[in-house]
Design a protein around this motif. Structure first.
Motif, PDB file in Angstrom:
ATOM      1  N   MET A  60      28.310  27.875  42.837  1.00 45.45           N
ATOM      2  CA  MET A  60      27.567  28.942  42.155  1.00 45.45           C
ATOM      3  C   MET A  60      28.228  30.294  42.393  1.00 45.45           C
ATOM      4  N   GLY A  61      28.685  30.509  43.626  1.00 48.55           N
ATOM      5  CA  GLY A  61      29.372  31.766  43.967  1.00 48.55           C
ATOM      6  C   GLY A  61      30.646  31.923  43.161  1.00 48.55           C
ATOM      7  N   LEU A  62      31.421  30.838  43.076  1.00 49.27           N
ATOM      8  CA  LEU A  62      32.680  30.863  42.302  1.00 49.27           C
ATOM      9  C   LEU A  62      32.404  31.141  40.831  1.00 49.27           C
ATOM     10  N   VAL A  63      31.496  30.360  40.270  1.00 50.21           N
ATOM     11  CA  VAL A  63      31.227  30.424  38.825  1.00 50.21           C
ATOM     12  C   VAL A  63      30.640  31.774  38.437  1.00 50.21           C
ATOM     13  N   LEU A  64      29.671  32.221  39.234  1.00 52.10           N
ATOM     14  CA  LEU A  64      29.021  33.507  38.931  1.00 52.10           C
ATOM     15  C   LEU A  64      30.061  34.639  38.900  1.00 52.10           C
ATOM     16  N   THR A  65      30.950  34.632  39.876  1.00 55.47           N
ATOM     17  CA  THR A  65      31.964  35.691  39.939  1.00 55.47           C
ATOM     18  C   THR A  65      32.918  35.593  38.746  1.00 55.47           C
ATOM     19  N   LEU A  66      33.351  34.373  38.450  1.00 53.70           N
ATOM     20  CA  LEU A  66      34.272  34.171  37.325  1.00 53.70           C
ATOM     21  C   LEU A  66      33.643  34.587  35.998  1.00 53.70           C
ATOM     22  N   GLN A  67      32.377  34.320  35.823  1.00 47.28           N
ATOM     23  CA  GLN A  67      31.693  34.620  34.559  1.00 47.28           C
ATOM     24  C   GLN A  67      31.423  36.109  34.406  1.00 47.28           C
ATOM     25  N   VAL A  68      31.054  36.753  35.511  1.00 48.92           N
ATOM     26  CA  VAL A  68      30.612  38.149  35.427  1.00 48.92           C
ATOM     27  C   VAL A  68      31.794  39.121  35.443  1.00 48.92           C
ATOM     28  N   ARG A  69      32.863  38.754  36.129  1.00 50.17           N
ATOM     29  CA  ARG A  69      33.984  39.671  36.382  1.00 50.17           C
ATOM     30  C   ARG A  69      34.568  40.303  35.100  1.00 50.17           C
ATOM     31  N   PRO A  70      34.850  39.515  34.026  1.00 53.68           N
ATOM     32  CA  PRO A  70      35.444  40.130  32.834  1.00 53.68           C
ATOM     33  C   PRO A  70      34.604  41.271  32.271  1.00 53.68           C
ATOM     34  N   THR A  71      33.274  41.073  32.236  1.00 56.67           N
ATOM     35  CA  THR A  71      32.390  42.119  31.706  1.00 56.67           C
ATOM     36  C   THR A  71      32.447  43.362  32.593  1.00 56.67           C
ATOM     37  N   MET A  72      32.436  43.134  33.914  1.00 59.51           N
ATOM     38  CA  MET A  72      32.473  44.260  34.850  1.00 59.51           C
ATOM     39  C   MET A  72      33.800  45.020  34.708  1.00 59.51           C
ATOM     40  N   VAL A  73      34.880  44.278  34.474  1.00 59.89           N
ATOM     41  CA  VAL A  73      36.200  44.911  34.291  1.00 59.89           C
ATOM     42  C   VAL A  73      36.172  45.772  33.029  1.00 59.89           C
ATOM     43  N   GLU A  74      35.568  45.210  31.973  1.00 63.07           N
ATOM     44  CA  GLU A  74      35.476  45.905  30.693  1.00 63.07           C
ATOM     45  C   GLU A  74      34.759  47.242  30.839  1.00 63.07           C
ATOM     46  N   PHE A  75      33.716  47.253  31.677  1.00 66.84           N
ATOM     47  CA  PHE A  75      32.944  48.488  31.871  1.00 66.84           C
ATOM     48  C   PHE A  75      33.498  49.346  33.004  1.00 66.84           C
ATOM     49  N   GLY A  76      34.588  48.917  33.573  1.00 68.94           N
ATOM     50  CA  GLY A  76      35.199  49.664  34.677  1.00 68.94           C
ATOM     51  C   GLY A  76      34.340  49.677  35.924  1.00 68.94           C
ATOM     52  N   VAL A 159      27.558  30.590  51.914  1.00 64.81           N
ATOM     53  CA  VAL A 159      28.678  29.858  51.320  1.00 64.81           C
ATOM     54  C   VAL A 159      28.946  30.358  49.899  1.00 64.81           C
ATOM     55  N   GLY A 160      27.895  30.716  49.180  1.00 65.69           N
ATOM     56  CA  GLY A 160      28.032  31.248  47.822  1.00 65.69           C
ATOM     57  C   GLY A 160      28.797  32.559  47.834  1.00 65.69           C
ATOM     58  N   LEU A 161      28.473  33.432  48.791  1.00 68.03           N
ATOM     59  CA  LEU A 161      29.184  34.716  48.898  1.00 68.03           C
ATOM     60  C   LEU A 161      30.648  34.493  49.284  1.00 68.03           C
ATOM     61  N   PHE A 162      30.877  33.469  50.085  1.00 68.86           N
ATOM     62  CA  PHE A 162      32.264  33.161  50.457  1.00 68.86           C
ATOM     63  C   PHE A 162      33.048  32.704  49.214  1.00 68.86           C
ATOM     64  N   GLY A 163      32.410  31.884  48.399  1.00 65.14           N
ATOM     65  CA  GLY A 163      33.036  31.430  47.151  1.00 65.14           C
ATOM     66  C   GLY A 163      33.362  32.619  46.260  1.00 65.14           C
ATOM     67  N   SER A 164      32.423  33.554  46.197  1.00 69.93           N
ATOM     68  CA  SER A 164      32.620  34.744  45.388  1.00 69.93           C
ATOM     69  C   SER A 164      33.791  35.576  45.940  1.00 69.93           C
ATOM     70  N   TYR A 165      33.860  35.680  47.269  1.00 70.49           N
ATOM     71  CA  TYR A 165      34.961  36.432  47.915  1.00 70.49           C
ATOM     72  C   TYR A 165      36.313  35.810  47.562  1.00 70.49           C
ATOM     73  N   LEU A 166      36.376  34.458  47.537  1.00 67.40           N
ATOM     74  CA  LEU A 166      37.653  33.787  47.231  1.00 67.40           C
ATOM     75  C   LEU A 166      38.155  34.204  45.848  1.00 67.40           C
ATOM     76  N   ILE A 167      37.254  34.280  44.868  1.00 66.45           N
ATOM     77  CA  ILE A 167      37.655  34.687  43.511  1.00 66.45           C
ATOM     78  C   ILE A 167      38.089  36.159  43.506  1.00 66.45           C
TER      79      ILE A 167
END
Lengths: 256, 258
Positions: A60-76, A159-167
């Motif tokens: 969940m941590g990995l997927v959430l980060t991967l899904q949300v990141r492009p939008t966050m990048v777009e908005f700076g 563990v979810g936050l760790f997954g997010s950190y890896l991404i």
């Protein structure tokens, strides 16, 4: 106008479940405490669910980060990623995913176990041997679920936050220390306390529904299957209702 | 202080007494005024068709089923009026062999036997619990199964372990719910022999529910036919086997397909 039977059955079920829960509170704090059985159930519910909860939390941590990141990048706003993931994991995703996994794994196994014990007269055998089966089987399992759900949620969050950190570290240049520092500096008591408190209620709901369905299952092997199945369905539904109430109540005290 | 007498010391006092027992499930009245007296050292067999309320009857004796009307006394004490703690003491004097053995699936044979013993530590009388478990298992010839799980046992072995679990508290009254059902004739004979030796050793009184007429013939001191919720007929095996009543005769006659 005649009252629809399905509605009547629903209210009857709600009433019976409430009565069952009331019976739990009547005996939950009185002696004798079946401590050995409680420890055994904590091991089964807690330790044996740990791997599943940890893997799901990690993904969940990995997927959430991967899904949300492009939008966050777009908005700076990519610098807000740790905060966003931290708050959503701790407040909602960690507790809810853990509870739903446990509803599936623990709720169904409790329902099936007690259902088959009922069908094979093991509960009656316990009763005639001088044991209160409600205390031995129900109270221990419900307490174990209440105690273990917060701990499992803590593991899923971590563990979810760790997954997010890896991404994040693979896409950017954030260090482990920096990432966790961002996460924890953004969390306040209003995030942690309601989220932790609701996991106790989640544990109670999963335990009591699983036990109720198993303990009151009809005779026969078909009844065992139904008990396991309806334990998962009812507990999952109840989890969403509790979550909604918890968020509403938290909003009053902490203004989310 | 009021002087009380121990009913067990008086031979003519029944260990189990049921008067006008009535029990319904919804609109279905299963027992409509059943009566029974079980005296020390007696083996009473209850015969009846499936669904006639035999199992309900013995469950009423240990408080597993509530009663609607009537009187149920075990060792002189009224079961429906008892508090849980008091009922547990009486239950420790009553052994119950369930139809499907009802061994606890998640426990080993040893743990199954220890379960009732640890609930009634006063019954250990200073003896070591492992010795008591082994001695109970030895009495059914299964001491080698100590660490096995119920799933690893055959039907006959399960029934014998259930007997051992019941015997460990040395009950005064034993209730058997179809002790030989689902077993082959050889294993059935072994169970019947065990029932005999238990009675000899512990001087128990037994109430046996069975469809097995060989079991009824060999073990019964008295047979009660439960029909339509009441005591339809009563007597020794020989008396009832000579009965001309078609409902009684039906239990004794050979199977005729054509």
């Amino acid at each position: 106008m005649e009252f629809p039977k399905s509605l009547y059955d629903f209210f009857e079920e709600v009433g019976e479940l409430s009565r069952f829960a009331g019976r739990f509170f009547q005996v939950a704090f009185s002696r004798p405490f079946e401590s050995k059985e409680l420890i055994k159930q904590c091991y089964i519910i807690g330790y044996k669910s740990l791997f599943l909860v940890a893997v799901t939390g990690f993904i969940m941590g990995l997927v959430l980060t991967l899904q949300v990141r492009p939008t966050m990048v777009e908005f700076g706003a990519v610098a807000y990623m740790p905060r966003m993931i931290g708050i959503s994991m701790v407040r909602e995703i960690g507790p809810m995913i853990t509870a739903l996994i446990c509803a599936g794994k623990i709720g169904s196994s409790i329902g099936a176990e007690l259902g088959s014990m009922k069908v094979t007269e093991q509960i009656d055998a316990m009763e005639v041997s001088g044991t209160n089966p409600f205390k031995y089987l129900v109270v221990t399992r419900v307490w174990a679920a209440i105690l273990m759900l917060p701990l499992l949620t803590f593991v899923a969050d971590a563990v979810g936050l760790f997954g997010s950190y890896l991404i994040e570290s693979s896409k950017g240049s954030v260090s482990f220390y920096q990432y966790y520092n961002y996460v924890f500096s953004s969390l306040v008591f209003g995030d942690i306390i309601p989220a932790t408190l609701k996991t106790f209620f989640f544990g109670f709901a999963i335990g009591i529904v699983g036990c109720y369905k198993g303990y009151t299952s009809n005779k026969g092997t078909e009844g065992v299957g139904k008990a396991a199945n309806s334990a998962v369905v009812t507990a999952s539904l109840l989890l969403f209702i509790i979550d909604f109430i918890a968020v509403m109540v938290a909003d009053i005290f902490w203004e989310i | 202080m009021m002087k009380t007498t121990n009913p067990l010391k008086e031979e003519n006092v029944p260990l189990v007494e049921i008067n006008n027992l009535k029990k319904s499930f919804g609109s279905n009245q299963v027992l409509k005024g059943f009566n029974l007296k079980l005296y020390p050292n007696e083996n009473v067999v209850i015969l009846g068709k499936s669904g006639s309320g035999k199992s309900v009857l013995i469950k009423c004796l240990v408080g597993l089923n509530d009663i609607d009307e009537g009187e149920v006394k075990v060792i002189g004490r009224s079961i429906p009026d008892m508090e849980r703690d008091e009922l547990d003491i009486i239950r420790s004097e009553v052994g119950f062999l369930f139809q499907g053995s009802a061994l606890y699936d998640s426990m080993t044979v040893r743990e199954n036997l220890l379960f009732p013993l640890r609930r009634h530590p006063e019954r250990m009388k200073g003896q070591n619990e492992d010795e008591l478990v082994l001695s109970a298992l030895r009495s059914v010839g299964l001491e080698h199964t100590l660490e096995l799980m119920p799933a690893e046992l055959s039907g006959g072995m399960k029934r014998r372990i259930a007997l051992a679990r019941m015997l460990i508290l040395k009950p005064k009254i034993i209730l058997y719910d179809e002790p030989t059902s689902g077993l082959d004739p050889i294993t059935s004979n072994e169970i019947i022999k065990l029932m005999f030796s238990i009675q000899k050793e512990l001087n128990t009184a037994s109430l046996i529910i069975t469809h097995d007429m060989d079991c009824a013939r060999v073990i019964s001191s008295r047979i009660i036919v439960l029909q339509d919720g009441i005591n339809y007929a009563e007597g020794t095996y020989d008396d009832l086997s000579r009965s001309e009543d078609p409902k009684v005769k039906a239990f004794f006659k050979e199977i005729q397909i054509f």
